[in-house]
Design an enzyme around this catalytic site. Sequence first.
Site, PDB file in Angstrom:
ATOM      1  N   LYS A 306     -37.182 -45.221  15.758  1.00  0.00           N
ATOM      2  CA  LYS A 306     -35.762 -45.035  15.353  1.00  0.00           C
ATOM      3  C   LYS A 306     -35.145 -43.698  15.513  1.00  0.00           C
ATOM      4  CE  LYS A 306     -34.852 -49.230  12.850  1.00  0.00           C
ATOM      5  NZ  LYS A 306     -34.088 -49.909  13.973  1.00  0.00           N
ATOM      6  N   ARG A 380     -38.481 -60.247  13.679  1.00  0.00           N
ATOM      7  CA  ARG A 380     -38.968 -61.589  14.099  1.00  0.00           C
ATOM      8  C   ARG A 380     -40.464 -61.942  14.368  1.00  0.00           C
ATOM      9  NH1 ARG A 380     -35.582 -59.778  19.390  1.00  0.00           N
ATOM     10  NH2 ARG A 380     -34.513 -58.750  17.754  1.00  0.00           N
TER      11      ARG A 380
HETATM   12  N1  BES Z   1     -33.985 -53.757  10.974  1.00  0.00           N
HETATM   13  C1  BES Z   1     -33.461 -53.736  12.448  1.00  0.00           C
HETATM   14  C2  BES Z   1     -32.056 -54.287  12.250  1.00  0.00           C
HETATM   15  C3  BES Z   1     -31.275 -53.447  11.581  1.00  0.00           C
HETATM   16  C4  BES Z   1     -30.465 -52.504  12.342  1.00  0.00           C
HETATM   17  C5  BES Z   1     -30.541 -53.994  10.450  1.00  0.00           C
HETATM   18  C6  BES Z   1     -29.378 -51.699  11.644  1.00  0.00           C
HETATM   19  C7  BES Z   1     -29.432 -53.389   9.787  1.00  0.00           C
HETATM   20  C8  BES Z   1     -28.701 -52.243  10.374  1.00  0.00           C
HETATM   21  C9  BES Z   1     -34.410 -54.313  13.186  1.00  0.00           C
HETATM   22  O1  BES Z   1     -35.491 -54.430  12.807  1.00  0.00           O
HETATM   23  C10 BES Z   1     -34.341 -53.584  14.608  1.00  0.00           C
HETATM   24  O2  BES Z   1     -34.703 -52.455  14.658  1.00  0.00           O
HETATM   25  N2  BES Z   1     -33.658 -54.237  15.599  1.00  0.00           N
HETATM   26  C11 BES Z   1     -33.608 -53.802  16.569  1.00  0.00           C
HETATM   27  C12 BES Z   1     -34.006 -55.024  18.023  1.00  0.00           C
HETATM   28  C13 BES Z   1     -33.895 -54.352  19.188  1.00  0.00           C
HETATM   29  C14 BES Z   1     -35.113 -53.255  19.327  1.00  0.00           C
HETATM   30  C15 BES Z   1     -34.325 -55.438  20.169  1.00  0.00           C
HETATM   31  C16 BES Z   1     -31.932 -53.458  16.716  1.00  0.00           C
HETATM   32  O3  BES Z   1     -31.195 -54.122  16.265  1.00  0.00           O
HETATM   33  O4  BES Z   1     -31.815 -52.284  17.449  1.00  0.00           O
HETATM   34 MN    MN Z   2     -36.804 -52.819  13.603  1.00  0.00          MN
END
Ligand code: BES
Ligand code: MN
Length: 530
Positions: A306, A380
Amino acid sequence: MAWSSVNRIEIAGELPVLRIAVEVRSRMPFRTPMLAICAFEDGHQDHHSQRIDEFMGGIVTQLRSGGEITGKRNTVTVIHNPLLNPLIASGEEPRFAADRLAVIGMGKSSDMNLEAVRVFAALAANKARELRLPSFALHPSKDLGSPADAVGQALAEGAILALYRYDRFKSEDKDDRPPEIGQISILPGERDVDPGLAKGVADGEKLAAATITARDLATGPANLVTATHLGERARELAAAHGFSATIFGKAELQEMGCGGILAVNSGSAEPPVMGVLRYDCGRPGARTLAVVGKGVTFDTGGISIKPASDMHFMRHDKSGACAVLGFMQAAATMQLPINVLGIFGATDNMPSGSAYRPGDVIRSYSGKNMEILNTDAEGRVVLADCLAYAVEQKPDAIVDMATLTGACVVALGHACSGLFSNNDALSAGLVQAGEAAGERLWRMPLWDEYREQIKAPLGDIKNIGGQAAGAITAAWFLANFVGDTPWAHLDIAGTAWTEGSWAVTPPYLQRDMATGVGVRLLTHFAQAWA
Ligand code: BES
Ligand code: MN
Ligand code: ZN
C-alpha cells in the site's frame, strides 16, 4: 519473540474495568451537579420537564420563547440554578436539587428512536465531562417512543460509550484530564418508574463494556495487539465471562491445512492464530449463530504494498475479530438466549522474502485453490479458512465481519456497513437490528453476473475481480466458502473506526478511534433472532 523488549509496549497495570455505575432513582429531589432534560423541536414537553422548569423559575420556557433553546438535535444549553444554594443555606428542604440543568435538543418528538436516546445521553455525558463534573443525572422524557427497557439500555450505552477514552499511552498530560465520572443517575420521575428501565440499564452497561473490549483491541497499536495477543485476550475474556476458547497456533493451522491464513502470514515474523470460541446458553433447542471476524492486525498490503500515507489506519484491520471478541463477551454477560460460535483468523500482512506473492496458488482449508493476484486482497484469503471451518460446525447461520474493501467505503461512505447475503430473512433481521443499534446496514446485490469476475485462470477462484463492484466481488469470493448455510457478510471498512476529517461523528464515538461496530448490532440481532 519477534519484538525486542524496547519495541514491545506493555499495558500498564490492570486491564481497564468499567467504573461508571448507572442507577435508576425514583425519588426527587435528588442532589446532582447536572440534570439533563429533553427539549423537542416541536415544543412538546412532558409533565416532569414542565415541573422542573417551574422549579427553575420558568427559565426554560423563557429561553424557548427567546429562541435561545430550539430543541434542534445536537444542541445543548446549560443553565445554572441560582435558587438552590441560598435555599439549602436557609435550612429549607429544596424541592428540586440540581446545580445545573442541561437542556438537550432532541429534534421532533415524532422522530424519536433509540438512536435519539443514545445521542441524548451521550451529549449530556460529554457536557458533564467538559464541565469536569463528578456525576450527572438524566431525565428521559416519557415520550421517547420506545419501551422502558430499550430506553434504559440506550441511555447506558450512549452515556458510557461517550465517556470512553483510549488513553493508556498518555503519560504526560494526566493533570489536564477531567476527573472520571463515576456515577450516572437516571431519574424517570416519581410514579413513572417502569421496572423494565433498570433491567435495560443493566443490559446497556454490559453491552457498553463489551463494545469497549472491541474498541480497545481494535484501536490498539499493531506492535501490541499481535495475533498472539488476540489469542491471549480471547482466553482471558473466556475465563472472565464464562465461554470457552480454543486457540490454534501456527503448527495446528499447518496440520489443519489452513492455507489461507498461513499464506497471508508467510511474510511475517509474528505467528498467526485462529480462535474458536463457544458460548452455550444452556437452553434446549436454542439456535446457534456463528460469527466470524477478519483479524488482520496490520495490513501493509504485502508484496502488493500500500502507499505510505494513511497506512497507520491499517492497525484497525483486525476490527472484525475484535467485534467477535466483544460480541462473545456481550453474549456471555447478558446471557443471550442463543448459542454462539465465534471464530477469528489473526495475522498481519507483511512483505518480506518469505511473503506470499501475486501469482501464487493457495489451497484453502476447504480444499479449494485460491489464485492470488493481489496480496493486498488478504482479508478474503484469511476468511476463506475461517468460514469453511464455521460451516463444518453446522451453525444455523453465519455472520462474518471484515474491514474488507476500500470499494465498500467508496460505495457507502461511513454512514453504514455493507451487507451481502444469500438469505433474505437473515438480511432483514440484520437490517432491523442495525436500525435499533444505530449501526446501520445497506444490502448490496450478489447477482450471478458479478461472480464471473473472480473466475480464475489457474485455480478454482481468484482473489481480485477488477475495479468494478469491488465490494461485491469480494463478497462473492467469501460466498464460495459457505455453501448453502444461511450467511451474511458485513463489510465494516467504512464504519470500524472514525477519522478526524469526517463530517459527522455521533457523540458516543471518539474521533480517530475504533468504534466497536458489530458488537451492539449483533447483540440486538441475537435478541430478536432467538
Ligand atoms: N483492509 C483493506 C480494506 C480497507 C481499505 C479497509 C481501506 C478500510 C479502509 C483490504 O485488505 C484491502 O486492502 N483491500 C483492497 C482490495 C483490492 C486489492 C482488491 C482494497 O480495497 O483496495
Ligand atoms: Mn489489504
Ligand atoms: Zn485488509
